[in-house]
Design a protein around this motif. Structure first.
Motif, PDB file in Angstrom:
ATOM      1  N   ALA A 190      -3.727  -5.231   3.080  1.00 33.79           N
ATOM      2  CA  ALA A 190      -4.512  -3.990   3.059  1.00 33.79           C
ATOM      3  C   ALA A 190      -3.608  -2.777   2.895  1.00 33.79           C
ATOM      4  CB  ALA A 190      -5.336  -3.871   4.335  1.00 33.79           C
ATOM      5  N   TYR A 191      -2.427  -2.816   3.493  1.00 32.08           N
ATOM      6  CA  TYR A 191      -1.446  -1.735   3.389  1.00 32.08           C
ATOM      7  C   TYR A 191      -1.077  -1.496   1.930  1.00 32.08           C
ATOM      8  CZ  TYR A 191       3.097   0.601   4.470  1.00 32.08           C
ATOM      9  OH  TYR A 191       4.170   1.459   4.569  1.00 32.08           O
ATOM     10  N   LEU A 192      -0.661  -2.559   1.243  1.00 34.75           N
ATOM     11  CA  LEU A 192      -0.251  -2.427  -0.163  1.00 34.75           C
ATOM     12  C   LEU A 192      -1.429  -2.138  -1.085  1.00 34.75           C
ATOM     13  CD1 LEU A 192       2.450  -5.224  -0.485  1.00 34.75           C
ATOM     14  CD2 LEU A 192       2.801  -2.753  -0.640  1.00 34.75           C
ATOM     15  N   ALA A 193      -2.572  -2.754  -0.815  1.00 35.59           N
ATOM     16  CA  ALA A 193      -3.748  -2.526  -1.664  1.00 35.59           C
ATOM     17  C   ALA A 193      -4.180  -1.067  -1.609  1.00 35.59           C
ATOM     18  CB  ALA A 193      -4.890  -3.436  -1.234  1.00 35.59           C
ATOM     19  N   ASN A 194      -4.155  -0.458  -0.427  1.00 34.00           N
ATOM     20  CA  ASN A 194      -4.568   0.938  -0.306  1.00 34.00           C
ATOM     21  C   ASN A 194      -3.522   1.899  -0.851  1.00 34.00           C
ATOM     22  OD1 ASN A 194      -7.278   1.394   1.175  1.00 34.00           O
ATOM     23  ND2 ASN A 194      -6.345  -0.300   2.298  1.00 34.00           N
ATOM     24  N   LEU A 195      -2.242   1.622  -0.608  1.00 37.38           N
ATOM     25  CA  LEU A 195      -1.202   2.477  -1.179  1.00 37.38           C
ATOM     26  C   LEU A 195      -1.296   2.486  -2.708  1.00 37.38           C
ATOM     27  CD1 LEU A 195       1.996   1.683   0.955  1.00 37.38           C
ATOM     28  CD2 LEU A 195       0.414   3.611   1.185  1.00 37.38           C
ATOM     29  N   GLY A 196      -1.719   1.365  -3.280  1.00 36.23           N
ATOM     30  CA  GLY A 196      -1.842   1.245  -4.731  1.00 36.23           C
ATOM     31  C   GLY A 196      -3.251   1.412  -5.245  1.00 36.23           C
ATOM     32  N   VAL A 197      -4.187   1.861  -4.389  1.00 43.24           N
ATOM     33  CA  VAL A 197      -5.604   2.022  -4.753  1.00 43.24           C
ATOM     34  C   VAL A 197      -6.083   0.792  -5.529  1.00 43.24           C
ATOM     35  CG1 VAL A 197      -7.335   3.630  -5.639  1.00 43.24           C
ATOM     36  CG2 VAL A 197      -5.091   4.473  -5.027  1.00 43.24           C
ATOM     37  N   SER A 198      -5.921  -0.342  -4.897  1.00 46.63           N
ATOM     38  CA  SER A 198      -6.256  -1.602  -5.540  1.00 46.63           C
ATOM     39  C   SER A 198      -7.091  -2.446  -4.586  1.00 46.63           C
ATOM     40  CB  SER A 198      -4.962  -2.335  -5.920  1.00 46.63           C
ATOM     41  OG  SER A 198      -5.233  -3.551  -6.575  1.00 46.63           O
TER      42      SER A 198
END
Length: 478
Positions: free
Chosen positions: A252-260
């Motif tokens: 979730a951390y990486l998905a949100n930082l990358g708007v993905s």
């Protein structure tokens, strides 16, 4: 088998013939005149037998006594300890349950988050699984897909079905059947050591003055830099990539930082290997070298990072929720205030938060009485007028039911309820997820250690995960 049945039938027939012949022989021992006289013993027995038969016919049938049933409940530390004792609340719960259902004996066994999953795998493999488990969809739905669980639809009333959001039912069902009875929830998000920011005079860098607390990647970076510059004894942010535990925080951390998204809308393919998410992973690897993010994340587990946060050595934790906040309260090794924040997004758009969801399931151990008794226990824990609310509060979570709110007088719980608007479908319901998650951390490690770029690592993950999804779908279609 047929020969065995014929032998048993022959044995019964011979035994009956022997009994009849013995009875005839006994009657022939008396004289003809005496055999029919009222005072004769045989005549008296006939009359007595007739009277007894009449009495038995008119007698009210005695109610059947419920046979005691013994079930086993394995529980992770779902409930907060009472008097510092893990499992004490569960014992109180069972005692209250037995006051209502004295015919059901519940054997409690507490298991840990570290060794519990492996212990469950061994129990399942050796046909010694418990009857009841309180867990999350990641494992429960996988067991349901393997046909290991008993369906629970007959205990879900229409009122309950309509009072719980479809997103939670999607995580509790397989093939149109309900296999997990959902009970408590909270959106997974971040936590920040608010006390650190107060001490360095940088509280204004946090989005706490915004009702929804949403913020951008750039705002997050400024907050991290402030901690590095003004509180050198505190690590700005955490990350980990050693094992599968806590994978919801990293994805979730990486998905949100990358708007993905981690997976696409219908969970048929990986979506996190986007350019923006890859750039976020590259930033993470560089930030780890610069000690803006904890150094050595490739060899740290979720529990290690959580310990750093509880020691006051970490400003941001990336795997938190209202439930974990409550469970962590007695474990703090430093005095500080922890508050909840959503994951920052690249453009400040609304975050996508995966929900923590806790619920109960029943292993189908080929014993209908145990399944029925297990359903009574689940219903008591979830719906008893007194103990249902008590148990929810003891988990530190929110109710999955829309009609049950305001359980806590705490602004962080109020925010957690507000943040439910950001909840999205978690990837744990995807076909093959149990295998998908095994590919995630090795690729994160490659990126953090500089063995691959963010895009190479995420593409490597996507190739393996997509193959696992395709195989799982093909297997399910057979």
């Amino acid at each position: 088998m047929a020969a065995r049945k014929r032998r048993i039938a022959s044995f019964i027939a011979i035994s009956l013939m022997t009994m009849v012949m013995a009875a005839c022989s006994s009657n022939n021992g008396g004289t003809k005149d005496n055999a029919g006289e009222p005072g004769n013993a045989a005549g008296s027995n006939k009359a007595a037998n007739s009277a007894n038969a009449a009495g038995e016919a008119n007698k009210e049938p005695e109610p059947e006594q419920a046979k005691p049933v013994e079930i086993t409940w394995w529980n992770f530390p779902t409930y907060q300890p009472v008097d510092g004792e893990v499992g004490k609340y569960e014992k109180q719960l069972i005692e209250a349950f037995n006051a209502k259902y004295p015919d059901v004996k519940v054997n409690l066994e507490m298991i840990t988050f570290d060794g519990g999953p492996q212990k469950l795998n061994v129990a399942i493999a050796t046909n010694s699984a418990p009857d009841v488990i309180y867990d999350a969809p990641g494992r429960i739905i996988d067991w349901a897909k393997k046909d290991l669980l008993a369906p629970l639809d007959d205990m879900v009333t229409g009122e309950v079905r309509g009072d719980i959001a479809d997103a939670f039912w999607k995580q509790s069902m397989v093939g149109g059947k309900t296999y997990m009875y959902p009970i408590n929830t909270a959106p997974f998000m971040m936590a920040v050591n608010k006390t650190v920011f107060e001490k360095i005079g940088a509280l204004d860098l946090l989005p706490l003055d915004r009702p929804d607390r949403t913020w951008t990647f750039d705002e997050y970076k400024k907050a991290l830099q402030a901690v590095k510059d003004k509180a050198p004894d505190v690590i700005p942010s955490g990350f980990y990539a050693k094992s599968q535990a806590g994978d919801q925080g990293t994805r979730a951390y990486l998905a949100n930082l990358g708007v993905s998204r981690f997976l696409n809308e219908d969970n048929s393919a990986v979506a996190i290997n986007s350019d923006n998410a890859a750039a976020a992973l590259d930033w993470l690897a560089q930030a780890s070298k610069e000690k803006i993010v904890v150094n050595g994340a490739a060899s740290l587990a979720a529990g290690d990072v959580n310990d750093l946060f509880l020691q006051g050595k970490l400003a941001f934790s990336i795997n938190y929720s209202a439930v974990l906040r409550a469970q962590n309260a007695p474990l703090k090794k430093a005095e500080f205030e922890d508050v909840l924040l959503p994951f920052p997004t690249l453009d400040g758009s609304k975050p996508k938060l995966e929900p923590y969801l806790g619920g109960m399931a029943i292993f189908n151990n080929d014993d209908e009485a145990k399944v029925a008794a297990s359903k009574k226990l689940i219903d008591f824990i979830a719906n008893d007028p007194e103990w249902g609310k008590k148990s929810l509060i003891q988990t530190g979570g929110l109710s999955v039911r829309n009609s049950i709110t305001g359980l806590y007088d705490d602004p962080e719980y109020a925010y957690s309820e507000l943040a439910r608007q950001f909840i999205t479908d978690p990837p744990t319901i995807a076909d093959g997820y149990a295998e998908i998650r095994t590919f995630w951390f090795p690729e994160l490690q490659r990126a953090i250690l500089g063995q691959a770029s963010g895009k190479e690592a995420l593409d490597g993950f996507a190739a393996k995960a997509n193959d696992a999804i395709a195989k799982a779908k093909a297997s399910a279609a057979k």
